[in-house]
Design an enzyme around this catalytic site. Structure first.
Site, short mmCIF file in Angstrom:
data_model
loop_
_atom_site.label_atom_id
_atom_site.label_comp_id
_atom_site.label_asym_id
_atom_site.label_seq_id
_atom_site.Cartn_x
_atom_site.Cartn_y
_atom_site.Cartn_z
N HIS A 20 -21.40 -13.94 13.12
CA HIS A 20 -20.37 -13.57 14.18
C HIS A 20 -20.54 -12.28 14.72
O HIS A 20 -19.84 -11.10 14.12
CB HIS A 20 -18.95 -13.77 13.46
N HIS A 22 -21.13 -10.75 18.79
CA HIS A 22 -21.22 -10.94 20.26
C HIS A 22 -22.28 -9.84 20.88
O HIS A 22 -21.88 -8.91 20.47
CB HIS A 22 -19.93 -10.87 20.81
N HIS A 200 -13.97 -19.93 17.72
CA HIS A 200 -13.25 -18.85 17.30
C HIS A 200 -11.81 -19.67 16.99
O HIS A 200 -11.31 -20.34 18.10
CB HIS A 200 -12.72 -17.94 18.40
N GLU A 203 -7.47 -16.56 14.82
CA GLU A 203 -7.54 -15.10 14.91
C GLU A 203 -6.27 -14.40 15.09
O GLU A 203 -5.74 -14.00 14.69
CB GLU A 203 -8.70 -14.57 15.86
N ASP A 281 -18.63 -8.90 14.48
CA ASP A 281 -17.86 -9.24 15.84
C ASP A 281 -18.15 -8.50 16.98
O ASP A 281 -19.40 -8.74 17.77
CB ASP A 281 -16.23 -9.28 15.57
N ASP A 282 -17.60 -7.31 17.17
CA ASP A 282 -18.05 -6.39 18.57
C ASP A 282 -18.17 -5.07 18.02
O ASP A 282 -17.43 -4.05 18.16
CB ASP A 282 -17.16 -6.46 19.57
N1 ADE Z 1 -15.23 -12.04 22.62
C1 ADE Z 1 -15.80 -11.02 21.95
N2 ADE Z 1 -15.11 -10.79 20.85
C2 ADE Z 1 -14.19 -11.67 20.67
C3 ADE Z 1 -13.13 -11.94 19.57
N3 ADE Z 1 -12.94 -11.25 18.74
N4 ADE Z 1 -12.15 -12.91 19.67
C4 ADE Z 1 -12.32 -13.76 20.94
N5 ADE Z 1 -13.09 -13.52 21.88
C5 ADE Z 1 -14.14 -12.48 21.67
ZN ZN Z 2 -15.68 -12.91 17.83
#
Ligand code: ADE
Ligand code: ZN
Length: 338
Positions: A20, A22, A200, A203, A281-282
């Site tokens: 996971h 991005h 997703h 969340e 994630d990011d």
């Molecule tokens: N796009 C990038 N990170 C995300 C996240 N945590 N949830 C939904 N969309 C995303």
């Molecule tokens: Zn994500």
């Protein structure tokens, strides 16, 4: 951070599979500035420090606004290559051995960046990262759920010439008000092309979205999924189905899905038998790559060495890889745990 040396060493030594991530969320402010200068693009910040100070999010949407704005500097093949190569170099330091990268083509094609540029740049970096670091990787095309299903269907059509570069499709962006049910046709179409399916769900959205993703979209993994415990029967089903959850603890903290990492339900789900994994994630926006996510979670929730090994194994088994490669990664995890 008070992690003891034994778990600290184990976390570093474990071969990690990242499920996971991005790739646009690995855009560090320094690269954002250098690409903006290269393209003569204007950024709404005066300095790298100012960008980092802006990374104070109160929910998913407040993050997404900055994340999509940052994407504007990604314009040519070299940009996508550099972005992915920087991620692989960082991931190698955390002993990542396999990564399945999400990318959001609609944020780029809407700015007239061709699919060939996006996928071509990422593909070349993936190839070179394998040669340089031995990291294997694949691409998961994510549909933006705040856009229409028609837009997602057009995007899938545009990506089909690059079918060989893709392992699956996913669903991301603002969850609330954009249920999985909105995307049934495009997921069915992706499945006809033999693509793996993830989404997703749970969340910020309710546990019901997790059920929809499983029952209507037929996904094989749930991204995040942490709100599943609002529905105890669903938790039992996740265990029975061996449905992997790709959890991102530092993301959940930064986006205020949880107030404190010590309140995160990750350990509770793990101990209930849910196939949870740890991911980043990011990471450029949330202040920690995968190793830091493992360390922070282990520390906050007192995960034992045995549990940390189980988390790494869960990720190996949840990967979209041929069985022989999964077995050899599982053997590598086992070896690191001794
Ligand atoms: N796009 C990038 N990170 C995300 C996240 N945590 N949830 C939904 N969309 C995303
Ligand atoms: Zn994500």
């Amino acid at each position: 951070m008070t992690l003891d040396p034994t778990r600290e060493r184990l976390i570093q030594a474990l071969p990690k599979v990242e499920l996971h991530l991005h790739i646009e969320g690995t855009l560090e402010p320094e690269m954002m500035f250098s690409l903006a200068a290269k393209h003569g693009a204007k950024l709404p910040y005066a300095s790298v420090d100012e960008v980092r100070r802006a990374y104070n999010f109160h929910d998913l949407q407040s993050f997404l606004d900055l994340y999509y704005a940052g994407c504007d500097v990604l314009r040519d093949h070299k940009d996508f290559y550099a972005l992915a190569m920087q991620y692989f170099t960082r991931a190698h330091c955390d002993n990542v051995v396999h990564a399945e990268l999400f990318f959001d083509p609609q944020t780029h094609t809407a700015r007239n960046v061709p699919m060939e540029v996006i996928i071509g740049g990422l593909r070349d970096a993936m190839h070179d990262a394998h040669k340089r670091y031995g990291i294997t990787s694949s691409l998961i095309l994510c549909f933006l759920r705040h856009l229409s299903e028609e837009d997602a269907l057009e995007t899938l059509e545009m990506a089909l010439p690059y079918r060989a570069e893709l392992v699956g499709v996913g669903l991301d962006s603002g969850e609330k008000g954009n249920p999985p049910s909105k995307f049934q046709r495009v997921f069915a179409k992706a499945k006809e092309h033999g693509l793996h399916l993830v989404a997703h769900a749970g969340e910020e959205g309710p546990a019901g979205y997790i059920r929809e993703a499983i029952d209507l979209l037929r996904v094989e993994r749930i991204d995040h999924g942490v709100r599943c415990d609002e529905d105890p029967a669903l938790v039992k089903e996740l265990v029975a189905k061996r449905m992997p959850l790709t959890v991102c603890p530092l993301s959940n903290l930064k986006l205020r899905v949880v107030k404190d990492l010590r309140e995160h339900n990750f350990a509770k789900l793990l101990r209930a038998g849910v196939h949870v994994t740890i991911n980043s994630d990011d990471p450029a926006y949330f202040g920690g790559y995968i190793g830091e996510n493992y360390r922070a979670t282990a520390d906050a929730l007192d995960l034992t060495a045995h549990e940390l090994v189980r988390v790494a194994e869960n990720a190996v088994h949840a990967a979209f890889l041929p069985e022989d490669q999964r077995l050899s990664l599982a053997a590598a995890v086992h070896k690191a745990s001794r």
